[in-house]
Write a protein that holds these residues in place. Structure first.
Motif, PDB file in Angstrom:
ATOM      1  N   ASN A 156       0.904  -0.993  -0.076  1.00 49.42           N
ATOM      2  CA  ASN A 156       0.045  -0.048   0.148  1.00 49.42           C
ATOM      3  C   ASN A 156       0.639   1.277   0.399  1.00 49.42           C
ATOM      4  O   ASN A 156       0.820   2.367  -0.330  1.00 49.42           O
ATOM      5  N   ALA A 157       1.937   1.151   0.628  1.00 49.30           N
ATOM      6  CA  ALA A 157       3.035   2.155   0.485  1.00 49.30           C
ATOM      7  C   ALA A 157       3.462   2.578  -0.906  1.00 49.30           C
ATOM      8  O   ALA A 157       2.722   3.598  -1.303  1.00 49.30           O
ATOM      9  N   VAL A 158       3.988   1.453  -1.143  1.00 46.21           N
ATOM     10  CA  VAL A 158       4.435   1.695  -2.275  1.00 46.21           C
ATOM     11  C   VAL A 158       3.759   2.065  -3.962  1.00 46.21           C
ATOM     12  O   VAL A 158       3.720   2.756  -4.486  1.00 46.21           O
ATOM     13  N   LEU A 159       2.283   1.941  -3.703  1.00 46.60           N
ATOM     14  CA  LEU A 159       1.712   2.339  -4.170  1.00 46.60           C
ATOM     15  C   LEU A 159       0.650   3.435  -3.931  1.00 46.60           C
ATOM     16  O   LEU A 159       0.557   4.660  -5.077  1.00 46.60           O
ATOM     17  N   GLN A 160       0.744   4.304  -3.482  1.00 46.94           N
ATOM     18  CA  GLN A 160       1.086   5.049  -2.460  1.00 46.94           C
ATOM     19  C   GLN A 160       2.151   6.778  -2.911  1.00 46.94           C
ATOM     20  O   GLN A 160       1.698   7.610  -4.048  1.00 46.94           O
ATOM     21  N   LEU A 161       3.263   6.214  -3.250  1.00 45.79           N
ATOM     22  CA  LEU A 161       4.096   6.263  -2.946  1.00 45.79           C
ATOM     23  C   LEU A 161       4.198   6.412  -5.097  1.00 45.79           C
ATOM     24  O   LEU A 161       4.981   7.671  -5.375  1.00 45.79           O
ATOM     25  N   CYS A 162       3.765   5.223  -5.984  1.00 44.24           N
ATOM     26  CA  CYS A 162       4.082   5.335  -7.555  1.00 44.24           C
ATOM     27  C   CYS A 162       2.883   6.432  -7.491  1.00 44.24           C
ATOM     28  O   CYS A 162       3.084   7.018  -8.849  1.00 44.24           O
ATOM     29  N   SER A 163       1.530   6.622  -6.396  1.00 43.90           N
ATOM     30  CA  SER A 163       0.783   7.813  -7.379  1.00 43.90           C
ATOM     31  C   SER A 163       0.936   9.458  -6.623  1.00 43.90           C
ATOM     32  O   SER A 163       1.298   9.854  -8.296  1.00 43.90           O
ATOM     33  N   TYR A 164       1.795   9.284  -6.427  1.00 45.73           N
ATOM     34  CA  TYR A 164       2.785  10.656  -5.680  1.00 45.73           C
ATOM     35  C   TYR A 164       3.929  11.329  -7.232  1.00 45.73           C
ATOM     36  O   TYR A 164       3.740  12.191  -7.469  1.00 45.73           O
ATOM     37  N   ALA A 165       4.490   9.945  -7.266  1.00 47.17           N
ATOM     38  CA  ALA A 165       5.409   9.785  -8.611  1.00 47.17           C
ATOM     39  C   ALA A 165       4.773  10.197  -9.625  1.00 47.17           C
ATOM     40  O   ALA A 165       5.462  11.426 -10.867  1.00 47.17           O
TER      41      ALA A 165
END
Length: 286
Positions: free
Chosen positions: A170-179
């Motif tokens: 879930n943290a990786v998905l969040q960061l991918c969205s911000y990226a």
């Protein structure tokens, strides 16, 4: 207008737009039924009956303290090398209702601050619309790198603080969205995304964006299609690891009791349940 939780932890309808967040991606990956329930609630259906419990409040408090500690550590580090961090949370009216225009304004403020060339940004807001669906996000930190971009001889990479000792999906998905938002703002993809874990041993975990971005785009497309199709069809709850922390837990448990669900068989796993269903066995009594 509607005043959502500051964490944007479930899909919302703001003005006439359906607005999704990275948390919705993580929720959909963990349990498609919770997306169906959240969509119905957003469209005027039943609301969840679970109230905030003590554990959730404790975790939220620990998370806030972890984020604040990293903010102070990063600010101190930057000060020692004569650099600064811009705090975009300090001037935000947290009681004001959100509108699409307000989210667009906050996103523009973020873009303007990035163009000023800071060394780090705290609590930037992102917002964009695709196929009539809004995507909102509020990262913890953006930290400057030496990679050139449309902004100049620098660009930014996102960092998020998490209590977990490892970097979870879930943290990786969040960061991918911000990226993804960042890429649109600065014209170049961040090379890395970073999870600041709650483990002193692990510290900051850096993940190469190119290794996870395709998976992120797949999960995002699946959820967008469900929303565009208005979550057509019926959905039933299936016990998953996420249930104990879900705001719909009481409602799903009530449904399982009313249907004498197989999940009440001691030690039963979902694979067992599917095998029993294949033989026409659907209830604990059977």
């Amino acid at each position: 207008t509607y005043t959502p939780e500051l964490s944007f932890d479930h899909m919302q309808k703001i003005d006439a737009s359906v607005v999704l967040s990275p948390t919705d991606l993580a929720n959909h990956l963990a349990c498609k039924h919770v997306s169906w329930l959240n969509y119905r609630a957003m469209m005027g259906g039943p609301r969840p009956s679970k109230e905030e419990d003590e554990l959730s409040e404790i975790l939220r408090q620990y998370g806030t303290e972890h984020e604040a500690a990293y903010f102070e550590a990063l600010k101190t580090h930057l000060n020692t090398i004569n650099r600064t961090i811009v705090n975009l949370d300090s001037d935000r009216d947290q009681s004001a209702p959100y509108t699409v225009a307000a989210l667009e304004e906050r996103a523009k403020l973020t873009a303007d601050k990035l163009a000023d060339g800071p060394d780090a940004v705290y609590q930037p807001t992102f917002f964009s619309q695709e196929n009539g669906i809004g995507w909102v996000g509020r990262a913890d930190f953006l930290v400057a790198t030496d990679t050139p971009s449309d902004l100049g001889n620098y660009s930014f990479e996102p960092e998020d603080t998490k209590l977990a000792r490892i970097a979870k999906v879930n943290a990786v998905l969040q960061l991918c969205s911000y990226a993804e938002h960042l890429t649109n703002m600065q014209g170049v993809e961040p090379e890395f995304i970073h999870v600041v874990t709650g483990s002193a041993k692990e510290g900051k975990v850096s993940i190469r964006l190119s290794e996870v971005s395709a998976y992120f785009r797949h999960v995002k497309e699946v959820l967008q299609n469900e929303v565009l199709n208005q979550f057509a069809g019926h959905s039933e709850p299936i016990p998953v690891e996420n249930c104990t922390m879900c705001r719909w837990n009481k409602d799903c448990t009530r449904w399982w009791r009313e249907h004498d669900h197989l999940s009440f068989v001691a030690g039963l796993q979902n694979g067992h349940r599917e095998a029993l269903n294949a033989f026409g066995i659907f209830t604990l009594k059977e």
